[in-house]
Motif scaffolding. Structure first.
Motif, PDB file in Angstrom:
ATOM      1  N   ARG A   1       0.841  -1.198   0.000  1.00 16.69           N
ATOM      2  CA  ARG A   1       0.000   0.000   0.000  1.00 16.69           C
ATOM      3  C   ARG A   1       0.877   1.248   0.000  1.00 16.69           C
ATOM      4  N   VAL A   2       0.516   2.187  -0.849  1.00 14.72           N
ATOM      5  CA  VAL A   2       1.290   3.418  -1.046  1.00 14.72           C
ATOM      6  C   VAL A   2       0.341   4.605  -0.974  1.00 14.72           C
ATOM      7  N   LEU A   3       0.778   5.676  -0.340  1.00 15.89           N
ATOM      8  CA  LEU A   3       0.045   6.939  -0.317  1.00 15.89           C
ATOM      9  C   LEU A   3       0.791   7.943  -1.188  1.00 15.89           C
ATOM     10  N   ASP A   4       0.085   8.521  -2.159  1.00 19.08           N
ATOM     11  CA  ASP A   4       0.660   9.510  -3.078  1.00 19.08           C
ATOM     12  C   ASP A   4      -0.003  10.850  -2.797  1.00 19.08           C
ATOM     13  N   ILE A   5       0.680  11.714  -2.058  1.00 18.20           N
ATOM     14  CA  ILE A   5       0.162  13.036  -1.717  1.00 18.20           C
ATOM     15  C   ILE A   5       0.632  14.019  -2.785  1.00 18.20           C
ATOM     16  N   GLY A   6      -0.311  14.661  -3.447  1.00 20.95           N
ATOM     17  CA  GLY A   6       0.013  15.513  -4.583  1.00 20.95           C
ATOM     18  C   GLY A   6       0.185  14.666  -5.825  1.00 20.95           C
ATOM     19  N   ALA A   7      -0.850  13.886  -6.145  1.00 16.91           N
ATOM     20  CA  ALA A   7      -0.745  12.870  -7.201  1.00 16.91           C
ATOM     21  C   ALA A   7      -0.673  13.463  -8.596  1.00 16.91           C
ATOM     22  N   ASN A   8      -1.105  14.721  -8.776  1.00 12.93           N
ATOM     23  CA  ASN A   8      -1.025  15.385 -10.076  1.00 12.93           C
ATOM     24  C   ASN A   8      -1.771  14.580 -11.134  1.00 12.93           C
ATOM     25  N   ILE A   9      -1.152  14.215 -12.238  1.00 16.85           N
ATOM     26  CA  ILE A   9      -1.839  13.476 -13.301  1.00 16.85           C
ATOM     27  C   ILE A   9      -1.788  11.965 -13.073  1.00 16.85           C
ATOM     28  N   GLY A  10      -1.131  11.533 -12.004  1.00 12.74           N
ATOM     29  CA  GLY A  10      -1.062  10.112 -11.690  1.00 12.74           C
ATOM     30  C   GLY A  10       0.136   9.401 -12.258  1.00 12.74           C
TER      31      GLY A  10
ATOM     32  N   PHE B   1      -5.923   1.245   3.566  1.00 10.14           N
ATOM     33  CA  PHE B   1      -4.546   1.732   3.539  1.00 10.14           C
ATOM     34  C   PHE B   1      -3.994   1.931   4.948  1.00 10.14           C
ATOM     35  N   ASP B   2      -4.515   1.168   5.897  1.00  9.11           N
ATOM     36  CA  ASP B   2      -4.018   1.257   7.267  1.00  9.11           C
ATOM     37  C   ASP B   2      -2.540   0.898   7.355  1.00  9.11           C
ATOM     38  N   ARG B   3      -2.119  -0.098   6.581  1.00  4.32           N
ATOM     39  CA  ARG B   3      -0.745  -0.599   6.690  1.00  4.32           C
ATOM     40  C   ARG B   3       0.082  -0.057   5.511  1.00  4.32           C
ATOM     41  N   LEU B   4       0.297   1.231   5.513  1.00  3.61           N
ATOM     42  CA  LEU B   4       1.086   1.866   4.463  1.00  3.61           C
ATOM     43  C   LEU B   4       2.539   1.431   4.540  1.00  3.61           C
ATOM     44  N   ARG B   5       3.131   1.163   3.374  1.00  5.61           N
ATOM     45  CA  ARG B   5       4.562   0.850   3.315  1.00  5.61           C
ATOM     46  C   ARG B   5       5.375   2.038   2.850  1.00  5.61           C
TER      47      ARG B   5
END
Length: 309
Positions: A78-87, A177-181
């Protein structure tokens, strides 16, 4: 390989072609770093990727290393993308690792492209919110858009502003997304605040952090002391930093206790060295997989290196 002034000059010319400037919002489809993306013609990502094939690939390589080295019991990383823009980052991470990515974007202009590129991707979750470190409202910020990015500055607010969402509320809203890597942040100045808030919110799972550090932009975003983030991350247990320039060329590793001292390199922006800010990876010392990835990707101790030839 570092790029030369001539190469950068050619890229500047391509980016500023008259017809491209006349129709900057024209939607085009480009294959960039292995993924197909819809983007406005003015977006600089294809030019950066052509100029330097390593551009942005430090994040992708880190994601691949974490995915390969982590015991997940068959569950996707699991990944968090803050400011994903166009992906673009999320699309590459999904393509190379099969991860699930929570994409947060606060500018509705980029959300449109994010949905074009990842709206049908089952491993991508799109959150249309202006992320905040706590429950405070950021209603008085306005987007200032450039060629492929947005920074938010204090102002009168924007009529198309997305609602704000606190970091803790983001986690509660997306329990998958509790267990973010891995947490990636690219928010043109808000990173020192949001990265600390994200690390605090997911402190129980100790995710690896990857973010831009640009003290000049941070001050424009209303953060008078960007370097305060280092002590806060250290208090959370982060100690190892891997540092690249904004062209994704490695500058070296450092202990987080030395980060403020080394960050003086960035004030004022070190244009004479050929770069403007850092990409930073941060991990805890007991994260063996992340430490090994840092050692492989950024083997040397931090050194101020110019890339001009």
């Amino acid at each position: 390989m570092p790029v030369s002034r001539m190469q950068r000059g050619r890229a500047f010319v391509r980016l500023n072609m008259p017809w491209r400037r006349l129709w900057p919002q024209r939607v085009v489809k480009r294959r960039v770093q292995g993924v197909d993306l819809y983007l406005p013609w003015s977006h600089a990502l294809p030019d950066f990727a052509t100029l330097g094939p390593r551009y942005g690939q430090n994040l992708i390589a880190l994601a691949v290393a974490l995915d390969k080295g982590s015991a997940s019991g068959g569950a996707p990383m699991r990944v968090l993308d803050i400011g994903a823009n166009i992906g673009d980052s999320a699309a590459q991470i999904i393509a190379t690792t099969g991860s699930e990515v929570l994409c947060v974007e606060g500018d509705p202009y980029w959300v449109d492209f994010l949905r074009r590129n990842l709206g049908d991707e089952p491993r991508a979750v799109i959150e249309e919110s202006l992320l905040t470190p706590d429950d405070s409202e950021w209603a008085d910020v306005s987007p200032v858009r450039g060629r492929g990015t947005t920074r938010f500055e204090a102002g009168t607010g924007s009529p198309d502003a997305l609602p704000s969402l606190a970091m803790s509320a983001l986690r509660a809203k997306h329990p998958a997304f509790d267990r973010l890597r891995l947490i990636k942040s690219d928010t043109d100045g808000f990173d020192p605040v949001l990265v600390v808030a994200a690390a605090e919110t997911w402190s129980d799972v100790s995710p690896v952090l990857f973010f831009e550090f640009d003290p000049g932009l941070a001050r424009k975003a209303g953060n008078p002391d960007p370097n305060a983030m280092w002590d806060k991350l250290a208090q959370l247990g982060y100690s190892r930093l891997a540092v690249w320039d904004n062209c994704s060329d490695p500058l070296g590793q450092m202990d987080i206790a030395d980060a403020s001292k080394h960050a003086a390199t960035l004030d004022p922006r070190p244009s004479h060295l050929g770069y403007h800010f850092w990409d930073v990876g941060a991990c805890k010392p007991d994260d063996a997989v992340a430490v090994a990835a840092f050692d492989e990707m950024v083997p040397d101790a931090f050194d101020v290196k110019g890339i001009w030839r």
